[in-house]
Design a protein around this motif. Structure first.
Motif, mmCIF file in Angstrom:
data_model
loop_
_atom_site.group_PDB
_atom_site.id
_atom_site.type_symbol
_atom_site.label_atom_id
_atom_site.label_comp_id
_atom_site.label_asym_id
_atom_site.label_seq_id
_atom_site.Cartn_x
_atom_site.Cartn_y
_atom_site.Cartn_z
ATOM 1 N N ASP A 191 -3.802 4.278 -12.307
ATOM 2 C CA ASP A 191 -2.369 4.162 -12.344
ATOM 3 C C ASP A 191 -1.903 4.613 -13.720
ATOM 4 O O ASP A 191 -2.696 4.715 -14.651
ATOM 5 N N LYS B 266 -1.946 0.994 -5.680
ATOM 6 C CA LYS B 266 -2.942 1.958 -5.212
ATOM 7 C C LYS B 266 -3.164 2.993 -6.317
ATOM 8 O O LYS B 266 -2.312 3.202 -7.186
ATOM 9 N N SER C 142 -0.567 5.468 -8.588
ATOM 10 C CA SER C 142 0.790 4.932 -8.676
ATOM 11 C C SER C 142 1.266 4.986 -10.121
ATOM 12 O O SER C 142 0.468 5.028 -11.044
ATOM 13 N N GLN D 69 -7.621 2.058 -13.682
ATOM 14 C CA GLN D 69 -7.540 1.941 -12.225
ATOM 15 C C GLN D 69 -6.867 3.156 -11.586
ATOM 16 O O GLN D 69 -6.582 3.137 -10.399
ATOM 17 N N HIS E 113 0.820 -1.213 0.000
ATOM 18 C CA HIS E 113 0.000 0.000 0.000
ATOM 19 C C HIS E 113 0.858 1.268 0.000
ATOM 20 O O HIS E 113 0.379 2.339 -0.331
ATOM 21 N N GLU E 114 2.139 1.156 0.356
ATOM 22 C CA GLU E 114 3.033 2.318 0.325
ATOM 23 C C GLU E 114 3.664 2.546 -1.043
ATOM 24 O O GLU E 114 4.091 3.648 -1.345
ATOM 25 N N ASN F 12 4.506 3.589 -4.539
ATOM 26 C CA ASN F 12 3.903 4.539 -5.472
ATOM 27 C C ASN F 12 4.587 4.550 -6.835
ATOM 28 O O ASN F 12 4.099 5.187 -7.752
#
Length: 148
Positions: free
Chosen positions: A142, A114, A117, A140, A77-78, A80
């Motif tokens: 990204d 996420k 990203s 999505q 989740h971190e 990017n």
């Protein structure tokens, strides 16, 4: 992502840390804008060696340790930014959208990243695949940047 000093602070995962990807990942360890750098590869010896380098640089992830490494621990989740440095289009397809050797088909970049990203593609793929992938990732939230 900014830190208190107003510098960007990126959590980067490099997928494919062989000769070219390993060099890129190690260069990111020296970058002042990276907070963590995770190296993911199917070769455990490459993952272990890179993890040791990331620890020495103070940029190792606490969740993506070599003994528990999988795509879902390398991309968290971190994360990017993901840098793909794979040899074939089929490998890129598997990592981005399909089944991986160690995980089921639902675990891939399209499900792990996420929103917002970025994916930097440094692999040789066809223009058709790159456009399709950019479209699929953009749905999505990204983005895909192709560098080849």
């Amino acid at each position: 992502m900014t830190s208190q000093s107003n510098q960007p602070s990126f959590h980067v995962t490099v997928i494919g840390i062989g000769a070219m990807g390993g060099g890129m990942a190690r260069a990111l360890l020296d970058a002042p804008t990276t907070k963590t750098v995770v190296g993911y590869d199917r070769a455990p010896t490459l993952v272990e060696a890179f993890y040791q380098d990331a620890q020495t640089a103070g940029k190792a992830s606490v969740t993506a340790t070599p003994s528990h490494m999988s795509l879902s621990t390398a991309v968290t989740h971190e994360t990017n930014i993901v840098v793909l440095v794979l040899q074939t289009e089929a490998q890129c397809e598997a990592v981005c959208f399909g089944a991986n050797d160690d995980e089921d088909a639902s675990i891939n970049l399209s499900t792990l990243l996420k929103a917002g990203s970025g994916v930097i593609l440094c692999s040789t793929v066809t223009a058709v695949w790159a456009k399709k992938s950019q479209s699929n990732l953009s749905i999505q939230g990204d983005s895909l940047c192709r560098l080849s």
